[in-house]
Design a protein around this motif. Structure first.
Motif, PDB file in Angstrom:
ATOM      1  N   TYR A  14      22.342  45.807  38.259  1.00 62.67           N
ATOM      2  CA  TYR A  14      23.296  44.826  37.745  1.00 62.67           C
ATOM      3  C   TYR A  14      23.407  44.929  36.226  1.00 62.67           C
ATOM      4  O   TYR A  14      24.518  44.934  35.671  1.00 62.67           O
ATOM      5  CB  TYR A  14      22.861  43.433  38.162  1.00 62.67           C
ATOM      6  N   MET A  17      25.332  48.018  35.231  1.00 58.84           N
ATOM      7  CA  MET A  17      26.776  47.843  35.405  1.00 58.84           C
ATOM      8  C   MET A  17      27.371  47.052  34.248  1.00 58.84           C
ATOM      9  O   MET A  17      28.400  47.438  33.682  1.00 58.84           O
ATOM     10  CB  MET A  17      27.054  47.134  36.724  1.00 58.84           C
ATOM     11  N   ARG A  18      26.727  45.961  33.872  1.00 59.72           N
ATOM     12  CA  ARG A  18      27.262  45.103  32.823  1.00 59.72           C
ATOM     13  C   ARG A  18      27.203  45.775  31.451  1.00 59.72           C
ATOM     14  O   ARG A  18      28.087  45.570  30.612  1.00 59.72           O
ATOM     15  CB  ARG A  18      26.501  43.776  32.780  1.00 59.72           C
ATOM     16  N   ARG A  20      27.095  49.141  31.006  1.00 59.33           N
ATOM     17  CA  ARG A  20      27.641  50.502  31.104  1.00 59.33           C
ATOM     18  C   ARG A  20      26.610  51.531  30.647  1.00 59.33           C
ATOM     19  O   ARG A  20      26.907  52.442  29.892  1.00 59.33           O
ATOM     20  CB  ARG A  20      28.942  50.628  30.294  1.00 59.33           C
ATOM     21  N   GLN A  45      22.272  42.878  44.254  1.00 62.78           N
ATOM     22  CA  GLN A  45      23.234  43.086  43.179  1.00 62.78           C
ATOM     23  C   GLN A  45      24.543  42.341  43.478  1.00 62.78           C
ATOM     24  O   GLN A  45      25.144  41.732  42.589  1.00 62.78           O
ATOM     25  CB  GLN A  45      23.513  44.582  42.979  1.00 62.78           C
ATOM     26  N   ARG A  49      26.611  39.212  41.385  1.00 64.03           N
ATOM     27  CA  ARG A  49      28.026  39.181  41.038  1.00 64.03           C
ATOM     28  C   ARG A  49      28.685  37.904  41.563  1.00 64.03           C
ATOM     29  O   ARG A  49      29.514  37.293  40.873  1.00 64.03           O
ATOM     30  CB  ARG A  49      28.728  40.422  41.592  1.00 64.03           C
ATOM     31  N   THR A  99      34.333  48.480  32.039  1.00 67.85           N
ATOM     32  CA  THR A  99      33.268  48.370  33.035  1.00 67.85           C
ATOM     33  C   THR A  99      32.767  49.714  33.545  1.00 67.85           C
ATOM     34  O   THR A  99      31.738  49.766  34.221  1.00 67.85           O
ATOM     35  CB  THR A  99      33.749  47.557  34.257  1.00 67.85           C
ATOM     36  N   ASP A 142      32.391  55.076  40.674  1.00 67.66           N
ATOM     37  CA  ASP A 142      31.576  55.137  39.465  1.00 67.66           C
ATOM     38  C   ASP A 142      30.124  55.057  39.892  1.00 67.66           C
ATOM     39  O   ASP A 142      29.814  54.589  40.989  1.00 67.66           O
ATOM     40  CB  ASP A 142      31.935  53.975  38.537  1.00 67.66           C
ATOM     41  N   ARG A 144      26.124  54.020  38.562  1.00 68.66           N
ATOM     42  CA  ARG A 144      25.170  53.530  37.576  1.00 68.66           C
ATOM     43  C   ARG A 144      23.940  54.428  37.527  1.00 68.66           C
ATOM     44  O   ARG A 144      23.017  54.189  36.767  1.00 68.66           O
ATOM     45  CB  ARG A 144      24.755  52.102  37.937  1.00 68.66           C
ATOM     46  N   ASP A 158      23.458  51.412  45.104  1.00 71.15           N
ATOM     47  CA  ASP A 158      24.434  51.224  44.038  1.00 71.15           C
ATOM     48  C   ASP A 158      25.816  50.873  44.595  1.00 71.15           C
ATOM     49  O   ASP A 158      26.843  51.294  44.057  1.00 71.15           O
ATOM     50  CB  ASP A 158      24.503  52.489  43.176  1.00 71.15           C
ATOM     51  N   SER A 161      28.499  53.522  45.175  1.00 73.89           N
ATOM     52  CA  SER A 161      29.108  54.089  43.957  1.00 73.89           C
ATOM     53  C   SER A 161      30.513  53.533  43.728  1.00 73.89           C
ATOM     54  O   SER A 161      31.431  54.258  43.327  1.00 73.89           O
ATOM     55  CB  SER A 161      29.143  55.618  44.033  1.00 73.89           C
ATOM     56  N   GLY A 163      33.494  51.346  41.946  1.00 76.28           N
ATOM     57  CA  GLY A 163      33.893  50.925  40.620  1.00 76.28           C
ATOM     58  C   GLY A 163      35.009  49.906  40.706  1.00 76.28           C
ATOM     59  O   GLY A 163      34.781  48.694  40.658  1.00 76.28           O
TER      60      GLY A 163
END
Length: 261
Positions: A14, A17-18, A20, A45, A49, A99, A142, A144, A158, A161, A163
């Motif tokens: 988390y 992600m926040r 980057r 995670q 959110r 993001t 995307d 992480r 994740d 993956s 995004g």
């Protein structure tokens, strides 16, 4: 893994992600993780959110085609969750630095359900009957995990993956289409970079949704009426950067595009 370890790994993803900032793969750490561990990390995670005010709007299956599996070194599909904060309106630009860390794009069909599907035992025919419409979609995947150095458990942890997703505004009835043979063209900056067909995703995008319903059903989750369900890419993933314009055309369904700023 213990509950504390699950929470710590989920919090790490988390935070990545926040901020980057990519992190070391979990599968390269001492002891590694199991598939059930990875799923629990993903749920933690997701809860972070939701606690932030995001709303669950759908689910996704990923790595459905041989091309995508080879690209990332996995040998089976993965699955994840979609929130309203991940949605981009058709034609709107994507702020690549807001993001995203190491984005790539895929062309997909998004299924919108009119009634619930609860696995296991869901068939392709039941998926078609339960679908209200399908929509052309660009998924922006995307990771992480640093340098996309993922194994299967890493990508499940994740959130497959995920995004962002850009959904088109054209609706199609899956009962009027041959989902196996329908064609897709992905253009980048006005040039065709890849083509594909429905058969590339587990033989049919509808079969992908059945797999998703049956897999999540084993974990006590249903596919819900009104949810958006991403059925997996029909073309290889394509890296993107600031300034790129992406357009996906799907035969009999429509087109969707976005610009990366």
């Amino acid at each position: 893994m213990t509950d504390d370890q699950i929470r710590d790994y989920g919090d790490e993803l988390y935070a990545a992600m926040r901020s980057r900032t990519a992190i070391r793969p979990f599968t390269e750490r001492s002891g590694g993780i199991s598939l059930d561990d990875a799923y629990r990390i993903s749920l933690h995670q997701l809860q972070r959110r939701i606690d932030d005010g995001e709303r669950l709007v759908g689910k996704k299956i990923g790595a459905t085609s041989v091309a995508v599996q080879r690209r990332f070194g996995v040998d089976q599909p993965d699955f994840g969750f979609l929130t309203d904060a991940m949605q981009i309106f058709a034609g709107d630009p994507v702020d690549i630095e807001a993001t995203l860390i190491q984005p790539m794009v895929e062309g997909e069909l998004a299924f919108v359900l009119k009634r619930d599907l609860t696995g296991p035992g869901i068939t392709v025919a039941e998926v078609i009957r339960a679908t209200d419409c399908i929509v052309p979609c660009i998924e922006i995947v995307d990771s992480r995990i640093a340098d996309w150095r993922i194994k299967y458990e890493d990508t499940v942890a994740d959130n497959a993956s995920s995004g962002l997703l850009v959904m088109g505004d054209q609706l199609a009835d899956p009962r009027k289409l041959d989902l196996v043979t329908l064609g897709m063209v992905l253009e980048k900056n006005g040039e065709v970079v890849s083509t594909g067909a429905g058969a590339a995703a587990l033989g049919s995008p509808a079969r992908c949704i059945a797999w998703l319903a049956n897999t999540l059903g084993r974990y006590g989750h249903s596919l819900k009426a009104g949810e958006v369900l991403l059925s997996g890419s029909l073309v290889p993933v394509e890296p993107v950067q600031r300034g790129d314009f992406i357009c996906v055309h799907i035969g009999g369904v429509g087109r969707v595009s976005t610009f990366f700023t």
